[in-house]
Design an enzyme around this catalytic site. Structure first.
Site, mmCIF file in Angstrom:
data_model
loop_
_atom_site.group_PDB
_atom_site.id
_atom_site.type_symbol
_atom_site.label_atom_id
_atom_site.label_comp_id
_atom_site.label_asym_id
_atom_site.label_seq_id
_atom_site.Cartn_x
_atom_site.Cartn_y
_atom_site.Cartn_z
ATOM 1 N N ASP A 1 29.645 4.395 124.936
ATOM 2 C CA ASP A 1 28.521 5.113 124.352
ATOM 3 C C ASP A 1 28.996 6.500 123.950
ATOM 4 O O ASP A 1 29.958 7.022 124.517
ATOM 5 C CB ASP A 1 27.389 5.209 125.387
ATOM 6 C CG ASP A 1 26.080 5.675 124.781
ATOM 7 O OD1 ASP A 1 25.869 5.448 123.573
ATOM 8 O OD2 ASP A 1 25.266 6.275 125.501
ATOM 9 N N GLY A 2 28.327 7.074 122.966
ATOM 10 C CA GLY A 2 28.636 8.433 122.540
ATOM 11 C C GLY A 2 29.516 8.534 121.317
ATOM 12 O O GLY A 2 29.952 9.633 120.958
ATOM 13 N N ARG B 1 27.768 10.721 118.668
ATOM 14 C CA ARG B 1 27.746 12.118 119.104
ATOM 15 C C ARG B 1 29.128 12.753 118.955
ATOM 16 O O ARG B 1 29.271 13.909 118.545
ATOM 17 C CB ARG B 1 27.296 12.178 120.574
ATOM 18 C CG ARG B 1 26.583 13.455 120.965
ATOM 19 C CD ARG B 1 26.195 13.441 122.421
ATOM 20 N NE ARG B 1 25.665 12.145 122.854
ATOM 21 C CZ ARG B 1 25.571 11.777 124.123
ATOM 22 N NH1 ARG B 1 25.989 12.603 125.084
ATOM 23 N NH2 ARG B 1 25.074 10.610 124.444
ATOM 24 N N TRP B 2 30.164 11.986 119.274
ATOM 25 C CA TRP B 2 31.540 12.458 119.135
ATOM 26 C C TRP B 2 31.838 12.809 117.680
ATOM 27 O O TRP B 2 32.443 13.856 117.392
ATOM 28 C CB TRP B 2 32.480 11.360 119.638
ATOM 29 C CG TRP B 2 33.944 11.663 119.618
ATOM 30 C CD1 TRP B 2 34.670 12.261 120.608
ATOM 31 C CD2 TRP B 2 34.871 11.362 118.560
ATOM 32 N NE1 TRP B 2 35.997 12.355 120.233
ATOM 33 C CE2 TRP B 2 36.144 11.808 118.982
ATOM 34 C CE3 TRP B 2 34.753 10.759 117.311
ATOM 35 C CZ2 TRP B 2 37.283 11.665 118.190
ATOM 36 C CZ3 TRP B 2 35.884 10.619 116.514
ATOM 37 C CH2 TRP B 2 37.139 11.064 116.964
ATOM 38 N N HIS C 1 32.797 5.430 115.566
ATOM 39 C CA HIS C 1 32.882 4.026 115.959
ATOM 40 C C HIS C 1 34.320 3.521 115.891
ATOM 41 O O HIS C 1 34.748 2.728 116.741
ATOM 42 C CB HIS C 1 31.983 3.179 115.059
ATOM 43 C CG HIS C 1 30.521 3.441 115.243
ATOM 44 N ND1 HIS C 1 29.929 3.483 116.481
ATOM 45 C CD2 HIS C 1 29.515 3.675 114.331
ATOM 46 C CE1 HIS C 1 28.626 3.720 116.344
ATOM 47 N NE2 HIS C 1 28.364 3.857 115.051
ATOM 48 N N THR D 1 21.422 -6.678 119.875
ATOM 49 C CA THR D 1 20.420 -7.175 118.929
ATOM 50 C C THR D 1 19.541 -6.024 118.438
ATOM 51 O O THR D 1 19.099 -6.029 117.289
ATOM 52 C CB THR D 1 19.549 -8.262 119.582
ATOM 53 O OG1 THR D 1 19.043 -7.771 120.841
ATOM 54 C CG2 THR D 1 20.358 -9.519 119.844
ATOM 55 N N ASP D 2 19.316 -5.020 119.294
ATOM 56 C CA ASP D 2 18.561 -3.836 118.866
ATOM 57 C C ASP D 2 19.317 -3.077 117.784
ATOM 58 O O ASP D 2 18.725 -2.572 116.829
ATOM 59 C CB ASP D 2 18.302 -2.909 120.056
ATOM 60 C CG ASP D 2 17.243 -3.446 121.003
ATOM 61 O OD1 ASP D 2 16.418 -4.272 120.567
ATOM 62 O OD2 ASP D 2 17.247 -3.042 122.183
ATOM 63 N N LEU E 1 44.374 -11.942 130.238
ATOM 64 C CA LEU E 1 43.135 -11.167 130.303
ATOM 65 C C LEU E 1 42.036 -11.838 129.488
ATOM 66 O O LEU E 1 42.224 -12.160 128.312
ATOM 67 C CB LEU E 1 43.371 -9.750 129.765
ATOM 68 C CG LEU E 1 42.149 -8.819 129.736
ATOM 69 C CD1 LEU E 1 41.686 -8.494 131.148
ATOM 70 C CD2 LEU E 1 42.485 -7.534 128.970
ATOM 71 N N ARG F 1 21.713 4.024 132.014
ATOM 72 C CA ARG F 1 20.786 2.916 131.817
ATOM 73 C C ARG F 1 21.568 1.691 131.368
ATOM 74 O O ARG F 1 22.685 1.799 130.883
ATOM 75 C CB ARG F 1 19.708 3.275 130.792
ATOM 76 C CG ARG F 1 20.239 3.679 129.434
ATOM 77 C CD ARG F 1 19.112 4.034 128.483
ATOM 78 N NE ARG F 1 19.597 4.313 127.146
ATOM 79 C CZ ARG F 1 20.007 5.501 126.726
ATOM 80 N NH1 ARG F 1 19.989 6.528 127.562
ATOM 81 N NH2 ARG F 1 20.434 5.668 125.487
ATOM 82 N N SER G 1 20.504 -0.705 129.057
ATOM 83 C CA SER G 1 20.361 -0.996 127.621
ATOM 84 C C SER G 1 20.491 -2.482 127.308
ATOM 85 O O SER G 1 21.143 -2.873 126.343
ATOM 86 C CB SER G 1 21.384 -0.186 126.798
ATOM 87 O OG SER G 1 21.161 1.192 126.963
#
Length: 259
Positions: free
Chosen positions: A37-38, A41-42, A55, A84-85, A147, A214, A216
């Site tokens: 996340d972020g 903002r970054w 991204h 999906t949001d 992995l 959270r 999410s």
């Protein structure tokens, strides 16, 4: 100035080595789930014109993060890349950029030696090209035993539970069972088997960047007994030291299931 930077680099490497020594012989998670996340903002803080740079930097960090996990012997990692949001709420250009970046990341990961890369989510909601790339990556890495990487794309935890219940009902109907029989026999384990991650261990540790605390809609069912660790760093700024601190913190916790 150069000497000061080199000194800081040396101290950082020494601290990394110290953390790794502390983790030698410690219990590491079998399955780590990461909520990056972020990114937006970054990008804003660095003055970029669009969120795409954030991204893209976040995707590069997730590739690096997976290598950290692999080096530490963690067998399963789940990355939350597109919900999906997100498909409904992101503006069209940002979503188009994000879809392209996810496709590129999936391709890159599929060429890591031995890694099993598996998409989890509603691929039918995705643009055809991204769905095709994810299907190709899934097929290409199917027999790999290294992995195991889950890419949560077009993913929603509530939708996953609904899909699991629908799958159970359809299977039960095919076998000629009644609704009364299904209601009497339904168990949490049965639902777990029909989730997108069916057959995999639930995440022991869920990490989220950017200080947000959270879920999410991520792995709602699977994270019922997970440990959580929240990192203040924005996604692209995540450091290996942040990751190792999270693992060290996990190793010292007294896990109490159901209490």
């Amino acid at each position: 100035m150069r000497g000061a930077n080199e000194g800081r680099g040396l101290l950082y490497r020494l601290y990394i080595s110290r953390l790794r020594r502390q983790l030698a012989g410690a219990t590491v998670p079998h399955h780590v789930a990461m909520m990056i996340d972020g990114n937006r903002r970054w990008a804003r803080q660095l003055g970029y014109a669009s969120a795409a740079q954030g991204h893209r930097a976040g995707a590069a960090k997730m590739h690096e993060f997976l290598r950290w996990c692999d080096d530490l012997g963690i067998p399963v990692v789940s990355l939350y890349l597109l919900s999906t949001d997100n498909l409904r709420k992101r503006d069209s250009q940002e979503l188009a950029d994000l879809i392209e970046i996810i496709a590129e990341l999936a391709e890159e990961l599929s060429h890591e030696p031995g890694w099993r890369v598996r998409p989890v989510g509603r691929t039918d909601l995705l643009p055809a090209e991204l769905a095709r790339v994810l299907a190709d990556v899934d097929e290409r890495t199917r027999d790999n035993t290294g992995l195991h990487v889950n890419l949560a794309v077009g993913y929603g935890g509530r939708s996953e539970i609904v899909d699991a219940v629908r799958s159970i009902i359809a299977q039960h109907d095919e076998n000629g069972g009644s609704l009364e029989e299904l209601a009497a026999s339904l168990t949490p384990e049965q639902i777990g088997e029909h989730l997108y991650t069916g057959g995999q261990p639930d995440p022991d540790l869920v990490i989220r960047t950017s200080g947000e605390q959270r879920l999410s809609d991520f792995l709602l069912w699977q994270s019922a007994h997970s440990e959580f660790y929240f990192v203040e760093a924005l996604g692209p700024d995540l450091r290996e030291v942040d990751f190792l601190r999270a693992i060290r913190d996990y190793a010292t916790r007294d896990r109490r299931f159901g209490g």
